[in-house]
Write an enzyme that holds these catalytic residues in place. Structure first.
Site, PDB file in Angstrom:
ATOM      1  N   CYS A   2       0.999  -1.261   0.088  1.00  0.00           N
ATOM      2  CA  CYS A   2       0.010  -0.070   0.194  1.00  0.00           C
ATOM      3  C   CYS A   2       0.800   1.283   0.006  1.00  0.00           C
ATOM      4  O   CYS A   2       1.993   1.293   0.819  1.00  0.00           O
ATOM      5  CB  CYS A   2      -1.013   0.439   1.175  1.00  0.00           C
ATOM      6  N   ARG A  27       3.962  -0.041  -4.852  1.00  0.00           N
ATOM      7  CA  ARG A  27       3.567  -0.390  -3.534  1.00  0.00           C
ATOM      8  C   ARG A  27       2.262  -1.212  -3.353  1.00  0.00           C
ATOM      9  O   ARG A  27       1.931  -1.948  -2.378  1.00  0.00           O
ATOM     10  CB  ARG A  27       3.498   0.752  -2.560  1.00  0.00           C
ATOM     11  N   TRP A  70      -2.590  -2.774  -1.588  1.00  0.00           N
ATOM     12  CA  TRP A  70      -2.122  -4.108  -1.889  1.00  0.00           C
ATOM     13  C   TRP A  70      -2.912  -4.900  -0.736  1.00  0.00           C
ATOM     14  O   TRP A  70      -2.444  -4.651   0.320  1.00  0.00           O
ATOM     15  CB  TRP A  70      -0.657  -4.392  -1.810  1.00  0.00           C
ATOM     16  N   ASN A  94      -1.699   2.569   5.720  1.00  0.00           N
ATOM     17  CA  ASN A  94      -0.622   1.277   5.276  1.00  0.00           C
ATOM     18  C   ASN A  94      -0.106   0.600   6.251  1.00  0.00           C
ATOM     19  O   ASN A  94       0.559   1.235   7.105  1.00  0.00           O
ATOM     20  CB  ASN A  94       0.580   2.132   4.368  1.00  0.00           C
ATOM     21  N   GLY A  95      -0.513  -0.662   6.439  1.00  0.00           N
ATOM     22  CA  GLY A  95       0.073  -1.585   7.468  1.00  0.00           C
ATOM     23  C   GLY A  95      -0.913  -2.590   7.788  1.00  0.00           C
ATOM     24  O   GLY A  95      -1.840  -2.816   6.920  1.00  0.00           O
ATOM     25  N   GLU A 470      18.616 -16.506  -8.373  1.00  0.00           N
ATOM     26  CA  GLU A 470      18.155 -15.052  -8.497  1.00  0.00           C
ATOM     27  C   GLU A 470      17.412 -15.235 -10.173  1.00  0.00           C
ATOM     28  O   GLU A 470      16.557 -14.480 -10.339  1.00  0.00           O
ATOM     29  CB  GLU A 470      19.491 -14.177  -8.718  1.00  0.00           C
ATOM     30  N   LYS A 474      13.790 -13.897 -10.933  1.00  0.00           N
ATOM     31  CA  LYS A 474      13.411 -13.035 -11.756  1.00  0.00           C
ATOM     32  C   LYS A 474      12.325 -13.394 -12.575  1.00  0.00           C
ATOM     33  O   LYS A 474      11.342 -12.749 -13.019  1.00  0.00           O
ATOM     34  CB  LYS A 474      14.553 -12.545 -12.541  1.00  0.00           C
ATOM     35  N   GLU A 477       8.740 -14.401 -11.204  1.00  0.00           N
ATOM     36  CA  GLU A 477       8.104 -13.269 -10.727  1.00  0.00           C
ATOM     37  C   GLU A 477       7.438 -12.363 -11.575  1.00  0.00           C
ATOM     38  O   GLU A 477       6.521 -11.595 -11.511  1.00  0.00           O
ATOM     39  CB  GLU A 477       8.687 -12.426  -9.589  1.00  0.00           C
ATOM     40  N   HIS A 493      20.020 -35.593  -7.299  1.00  0.00           N
ATOM     41  CA  HIS A 493      19.113 -35.833  -6.090  1.00  0.00           C
ATOM     42  C   HIS A 493      17.853 -35.734  -6.103  1.00  0.00           C
ATOM     43  O   HIS A 493      17.053 -35.841  -4.884  1.00  0.00           O
ATOM     44  CB  HIS A 493      19.963 -35.233  -4.725  1.00  0.00           C
ATOM     45  N   LYS A 593       6.391  -4.121  -3.722  1.00  0.00           N
ATOM     46  CA  LYS A 593       7.656  -3.711  -3.721  1.00  0.00           C
ATOM     47  C   LYS A 593       8.350  -4.058  -2.369  1.00  0.00           C
ATOM     48  O   LYS A 593       9.476  -4.459  -2.170  1.00  0.00           O
ATOM     49  CB  LYS A 593       8.029  -2.405  -4.179  1.00  0.00           C
TER      50      LYS A 593
HETATM   51  C1  F6R Z   1      12.476  -9.760  -5.897  1.00  0.00           C
HETATM   52  C2  F6R Z   1      12.298  -8.842  -5.099  1.00  0.00           C
HETATM   53  C3  F6R Z   1      12.126  -9.073  -3.612  1.00  0.00           C
HETATM   54  C4  F6R Z   1      12.847  -8.471  -2.565  1.00  0.00           C
HETATM   55  C5  F6R Z   1      12.428  -8.941  -1.014  1.00  0.00           C
HETATM   56  C6  F6R Z   1      13.371  -8.063  -0.177  1.00  0.00           C
HETATM   57  O1  F6R Z   1      12.951  -9.185  -7.179  1.00  0.00           O
HETATM   58  O2  F6R Z   1      12.450  -7.791  -5.138  1.00  0.00           O
HETATM   59  O3  F6R Z   1      12.321 -10.767  -3.484  1.00  0.00           O
HETATM   60  O4  F6R Z   1      14.223  -8.667  -2.850  1.00  0.00           O
HETATM   61  O5  F6R Z   1      11.080  -8.641  -0.854  1.00  0.00           O
HETATM   62  O6  F6R Z   1      13.302  -6.706  -0.370  1.00  0.00           O
HETATM   63  P1  F6R Z   1      14.081  -5.675   0.318  1.00  0.00           P
HETATM   64  O7  F6R Z   1      15.468  -5.794  -0.457  1.00  0.00           O
HETATM   65  O8  F6R Z   1      13.543  -4.331  -0.041  1.00  0.00           O
HETATM   66  O9  F6R Z   1      14.370  -6.122   1.698  1.00  0.00           O
END
Ligand code: F6R
Length: 598
Positions: A2, A27, A70, A94-95, A470, A474, A477, A493, A593
């Site tokens: 949010c 957000r 969100w 937000n929260g 990673e 990527k 997501e 395994h 985010k």
């Molecule tokens: C993946 C991504 C998430 C963040 C994770 C941690 O692309 O963005 O996996 O890396 O939510 O977020 P931060 O780094 O803001 O603590």
């Protein structure tokens, strides 16, 4: 999770909150809403969908609040979208209010219009006979959980703000005030900001008054100037933030290089650790989530190999449930782009309570993780708006590399010549990244060929294993293709059972004298079972091209720096596949985010 924004000032508040909310869309993006104050009434507009599509004109005003959601409590509906209104009060939040049910139960005969945890706040303030400011304070005191809240009243020209655990920052331009979850929401208007801290409330009128909610003590805090530019928070000519942020990486690392090195000396002047404290570190524990956790895995190689300090990497979300053993000679490094990730923050607090030293790596200035750490290394990546983290990741790797060399020097474990060589290596990285980006054709072809696949495996060994994780993260997501990362040797395994001629297997198989030959054997194993081999290899490696269905090349660099280069084609590939699949690249479904709830 949010985004909220409020504005009070001389300009048209409606325009400012619409524009600001669009900047906060990363957000939360399932629904949104506005409360525009009109004389002694509110114009309330709520919509389901994404704010960037909103193109209606709202009535002019000098006071407005807005929210992009969100969802946590209650499905995605207009009724559940904020603002929530009761009597004279409109609020955005937000929260999560953990005791909302208990509070609702106390409000006999109240009819709630939504299923949210938030609406109860509007009812509590709105039913009070106290003056607005006091009713707000008394309500805030009753709330358990996390929140950043903005409230307005039909009969007042104030915006009231409160925070506990969710970010809230106030932008100031003369007598105009912007209050938002994040700086890009108002960066166009001002870079002069004040961060609200936990348990503080701000009363925004013709001026701004901050006080502690419990002691009532007024808090004088000087605004600070943020160095982020407007361009950094805009897409410029890129179709998506993700692509722009991938392309920014070379320049960012170049800037970090300029800032951190002077005459072969590594500069960490703000690090709140004495030389003795650095020398006394017996153990390092890295805590993080998601992509940041992947950079922690790479840091483990750096710290153990170059510094010989025992290092552990922990999922921040699991850390505190194990009663971890820590002491004052343990250095805990939380890594977080946003600095607001609830799990990482909780891990930090756990470590702090057990006496460990905390040095965090954070991108967003003024974040909670920064404020609660003993010291913070800023990633200097500029605002990362795309929900999938890209430039923050490579900035994290760059900073961790510099931190390693710095510690190596202080602890007398790295010879001068090696330090010089390692500095030379990292200084070459920006141009090497540029060369990968300029040869993006291979990646595009690869995306063209495989974008319709339903599953993918990513395999790597040694320092490339976190890149396999990673790469898979990527891809899943942003393109919603099911992808898993494994250490290449683990495949036999279990995961090998998945291999058939429909399964693309991405091998991060750069040349080194440790695991390269073994990775080649792993490639053979997959090939023998009909899997599609896609390799990320070092330029000049012909052997791997022979074995692979598709090969993408990256330039050679030192072992420890390989992940920075290897991550670029992984990011681009996920991006191009998502674009071909017409996915919403910058705002993938279900994701936010920064995860400010546990
Ligand atoms: C993946 C991504 C998430 C963040 C994770 C941690 O692309 O963005 O996996 O890396 O939510 O977020 P931060 O780094 O803001 O603590």
């Amino acid at each position: 999770m949010c985004g909220i924004i409020g504005y009070k000032g001389s300009k048209n508040a409606s325009e400012i909150v619409i524009e600001g909310l669009k900047k906060l869309e990363y957000r939360g993006y399932d629904s949104y809403g506005f409360a525009i104050k009109q004389n002694n009434s509110f114009e309330i507009i709520k919509e389901v969908g994404k704010i960037h599509k909103f193109n209606k004109e709202l009535p002019k005003s000098n006071i407005a609040i807005a929210h992009t959601r969100w969802s946590t409590h209650g499905s995605v509906t207009k009724e559940n979208a904020h603002p929530h209104v009761y009597n004279n009060i409109a609020i955005v939040h937000n929260g999560i209010i953990e005791n909302y049910q208990e509070l609702k139960n106390k409000l006999k005969n109240h009819e709630f219009k939504s299923e949210t945890d938030t609406e109860v706040i509007a009812h509590l303030i709105g039913e009070s006979n106290l003056p607005f400011e006091q009713a707000f304070k008394e309500t805030i005191k009753q709330l358990d959980g996390t929140f950043a809240i903005l409230a307005i009243n039909k009969d007042s020209d104030q915006i009231l703000a409160a925070r506990k655990g969710s970010p809230l920052v106030i932008g100031i331009k003369d007598n105009d005030y912007f209050i938002a979850s994040d700086i890009p929401a108002f960066l166009k208007h001002t870079n002069k900001v004040l961060f609200l801290e936990d348990d503080e409330i701000a009363v925004i009128n013709d001026k701004i008054k901050i006080s502690n909610i419990y002691t009532n003590k007024e808090i004088k805090r000087k605004p600070m100037e943020i160095s982020w530019s407007i361009e950094e928070a805009e897409k410029n000519n890129y179709p998506h933030f993700m692509l722009k942020e991938i392309h920014e990486q070379a320049d960012i690392i170049e800037k970090i290089n300029q800032k951190r090195v002077l005459n072969n000396e590594i500069l960490f002047s703000n690090l709140n650790l004495t030389e003795n404290e650095i020398k006394n570190i017996k153990r390092i524990v890295l805590v993080a989530c998601g992509t940041s956790w992947h950079s922690a895995l790479i840091a483990e190689f750096m710290f153990e190999e170059l510094l010989k300090i025992p290092t552990e990497v922990e999922y921040a979300s699991e850390f505190r449930y194990r009663d971890p053993i820590l002491d004052e000679n343990t250095l805990v490094i939380p890594i977080s782009q946003s600095g607001e990730t609830a799990d990482t923050l909780a891990a930090l607090r756990e470590a702090k309570s057990k006496g460990a030293k905390i040095v965090s790596l954070v991108n967003v200035h003024g974040s909670t993780i920064e404020r609660e750490s003993d010291s913070t290394i800023h990633l200097d990546a500029g605002p990362e708006i795309g929900v999938a983290s890209t430039k923050a990741f490579t900035s994290q790797l760059t900073m961790l590399y510099y931190l390693t060399i710095y510690f190596g020097k202080v602890r007398n474990i790295l010879p001068l010549q090696q330090i010089e060589n390692r500095i030379r290596d990292i200084k070459l990285i920006p141009n090497l990244i540029r060369s990968i980006l300029n040869n993006g054709k291979e990646v595009l072809e690869c995306a063209d060929k495989y974008y319709l696949k339903k599953n993918a495996l990513y395999l790597g060994r040694g320092i490339n294993f976190p890149i396999a994780l990673e790469g898979a993260l990527k891809l899943k997501e942003v393109s919603y293709i099911h992808a898993e990362g494994y250490p290449a040797a683990e495949m036999k395994h279990g995961p090998i059972a998945l291999i058939d001629n429909e399964m693309p297997v991405f091998f991060i198989a750069t040349k080194d004298n440790r695991t390269y030959k073994k990775v080649i054997s792993n490639i053979e194993e997959v090939k023998a079972r009909g899997g599609i081999i896609i390799s990320i290899a070092t330029i000049g490696d012909k052997e791997i091209r022979e074995l692979s269905d598709f090969t993408m090349y990256i330039p050679e660099t030192s072992y420890i720096l390989t992940p920075i280069l290897a991550s670029i084609p992984m990011q681009l590939l996920a991006y191009y596949i998502a674009v071909k699949k017409e996915c919403d690249v910058d705002q993938p479904r279900n994701l936010a985010k920064s995860c400010t709830v546990e």
